[in-house]
Design a protein around this motif. Structure first.
Motif, PDB file in Angstrom:
ATOM      1  N   GLY A 158      28.524  42.130  49.148  1.00  8.99           N
ATOM      2  CA  GLY A 158      29.300  41.260  48.262  1.00  8.99           C
ATOM      3  C   GLY A 158      30.731  41.767  48.138  1.00  8.99           C
ATOM      4  N   ASN A 159      30.865  43.063  48.228  1.00  9.15           N
ATOM      5  CA  ASN A 159      32.145  43.741  48.139  1.00  9.15           C
ATOM      6  C   ASN A 159      32.974  43.561  49.414  1.00  9.15           C
ATOM      7  OD1 ASN A 159      33.793  46.487  48.012  1.00  9.15           O
ATOM      8  ND2 ASN A 159      32.978  45.994  45.972  1.00  9.15           N
TER       9      ASN A 159
ATOM     10  N   HIS B  91      25.641  30.984  50.217  1.00  5.92           N
ATOM     11  CA  HIS B  91      26.998  30.763  50.681  1.00  5.92           C
ATOM     12  C   HIS B  91      27.064  30.886  52.199  1.00  5.92           C
ATOM     13  CE1 HIS B  91      31.165  30.314  49.784  1.00  5.92           C
ATOM     14  NE2 HIS B  91      31.458  31.301  50.615  1.00  5.92           N
TER      15      HIS B  91
ATOM     16  N   PRO C  53      33.302  38.823  50.032  1.00 11.08           N
ATOM     17  CA  PRO C  53      33.164  38.133  48.735  1.00 11.08           C
ATOM     18  C   PRO C  53      32.801  36.655  48.939  1.00 11.08           C
ATOM     19  CG  PRO C  53      35.323  39.211  48.951  1.00 11.08           C
ATOM     20  CD  PRO C  53      34.641  39.342  50.267  1.00 11.08           C
ATOM     21  N   ASP C  54      31.851  36.132  48.135  1.00 14.00           N
ATOM     22  CA  ASP C  54      31.457  34.726  48.328  1.00 14.00           C
ATOM     23  C   ASP C  54      32.462  33.763  47.692  1.00 14.00           C
ATOM     24  OD1 ASP C  54      30.738  34.929  45.685  1.00 14.00           O
ATOM     25  OD2 ASP C  54      28.583  34.669  46.029  1.00 14.00           O
ATOM     26  N   THR C  55      33.530  34.317  47.128  1.00 16.79           N
ATOM     27  CA  THR C  55      34.649  33.483  46.680  1.00 16.79           C
ATOM     28  C   THR C  55      35.609  33.210  47.836  1.00 16.79           C
ATOM     29  OG1 THR C  55      35.701  35.550  46.011  1.00 16.79           O
ATOM     30  CG2 THR C  55      34.650  34.260  44.272  1.00 16.79           C
ATOM     31  N   ASP C  56      35.391  33.907  48.961  1.00 12.93           N
ATOM     32  CA  ASP C  56      36.285  33.776  50.116  1.00 12.93           C
ATOM     33  C   ASP C  56      35.717  32.716  51.066  1.00 12.93           C
ATOM     34  OD1 ASP C  56      37.727  34.060  52.466  1.00 12.93           O
ATOM     35  OD2 ASP C  56      37.985  36.222  52.207  1.00 12.93           O
ATOM     36  N   GLY C  57      36.429  31.573  51.213  1.00  8.96           N
ATOM     37  CA  GLY C  57      35.954  30.432  51.996  1.00  8.96           C
ATOM     38  C   GLY C  57      35.633  30.749  53.439  1.00  8.96           C
TER      39      GLY C  57
ATOM     40  N   TYR D 161      33.784  32.868  54.706  1.00 10.58           N
ATOM     41  CA  TYR D 161      32.407  33.297  54.958  1.00 10.58           C
ATOM     42  C   TYR D 161      31.396  32.179  54.722  1.00 10.58           C
ATOM     43  CZ  TYR D 161      34.831  37.707  54.837  1.00 10.58           C
ATOM     44  OH  TYR D 161      35.718  38.714  55.084  1.00 10.58           O
ATOM     45  N   GLU D 162      31.890  30.963  54.431  1.00 12.73           N
ATOM     46  CA  GLU D 162      30.993  29.845  54.167  1.00 12.73           C
ATOM     47  C   GLU D 162      30.196  29.507  55.430  1.00 12.73           C
ATOM     48  OE1 GLU D 162      32.850  27.317  51.324  1.00 12.73           O
ATOM     49  OE2 GLU D 162      31.717  25.610  52.082  1.00 12.73           O
TER      50      GLU D 162
END
Ligand code: CDP
Ligand code: ZN
Length: 159
Positions: free
Chosen positions: A58-59, A34, A62-66, A68-69
């Motif tokens: 990860g905490n 990511h 979060p890799d669901t948070d755009g 940090y792409e």
């Protein structure tokens, strides 16, 4: 003093180069990840966070948070170092082992240490990076990806 351990694995896929401990290394594959996939910095961040009892990267990212792409992992490391300093600690030393059958890491070890020392606000002799193959055994040996182990010792800052 507090001790911390971090471990991370990233899988190869797509085009190179790879970024490891902040250093770009030419390679036939890149990492499927990511962020920039800097598995060495991720393991180091997890070691520092582990020492502080602050969960893991990860905490915090979060890799669901755009947002940090494709982010440079050096930004994550500097954030984690900020948390360490806020908690009243400074780095004693860090020791990092890169487990990789390929690419060849040894020509880049000094540049990696210099890069990490900058982000860790520490001297070169406080951060070590080394590499090992697995004698072609397992996922690293099959060149499916790279694993990194990191250990840190944090020292309470004397105020
Ligand atoms: O058993 P040992 O770790 O001594 O042997 P190895 O895994 O074959 O690694 C031999 C040397 O190659 C080590 O000094 C590593 O620094 C280096 N190495 C490297 O430059 N790049 C790698 N991907 C793996 C090892
Ligand atoms: Zn990672």
């Amino acid at each position: 003093m507090r001790i911390g351990h971090g471990f991370d694995v990233h899988k190869f896929g797509g085009q190179g180069p790879i970024v490891l401990a902040g250093i770009e290394i030419p390679f036939e594959h890149g990492f499927i990840a990511h962020s920039d996939g800097d598995v060495a910095i991720h393991a180091l961040c997890d070691a520092i966070l582990g020492a502080l009892c602050l969960a893991d990267i990860g905490n915090h990212f979060p890799d669901t948070d755009g947002q940090y792409e494709n982010i440079s992992s050096r930004i994550l490391l500097r954030h984690v170092v900020g948390l360490m300093e806020q908690a009243g600690y400074q780095l004693g030393n860090a020791d990092i082992t890169i487990v990789a059958q390929a690419p060849k890491i040894s020509p880049h070890l000094l540049a990696m240490r210099e890069c990490l020392a900058q982000d860790l606000n520490c001297q070169l002799d406080q951060v070590n990076v080394k590499a090992t193959t697995t004698e072609k055994l397992g996922y690293a040996g099959r060149k499916e990806g790279i694993a990194v182990h990191a250990v840190v010792l944090l020292m309470a800052k004397d105020e």
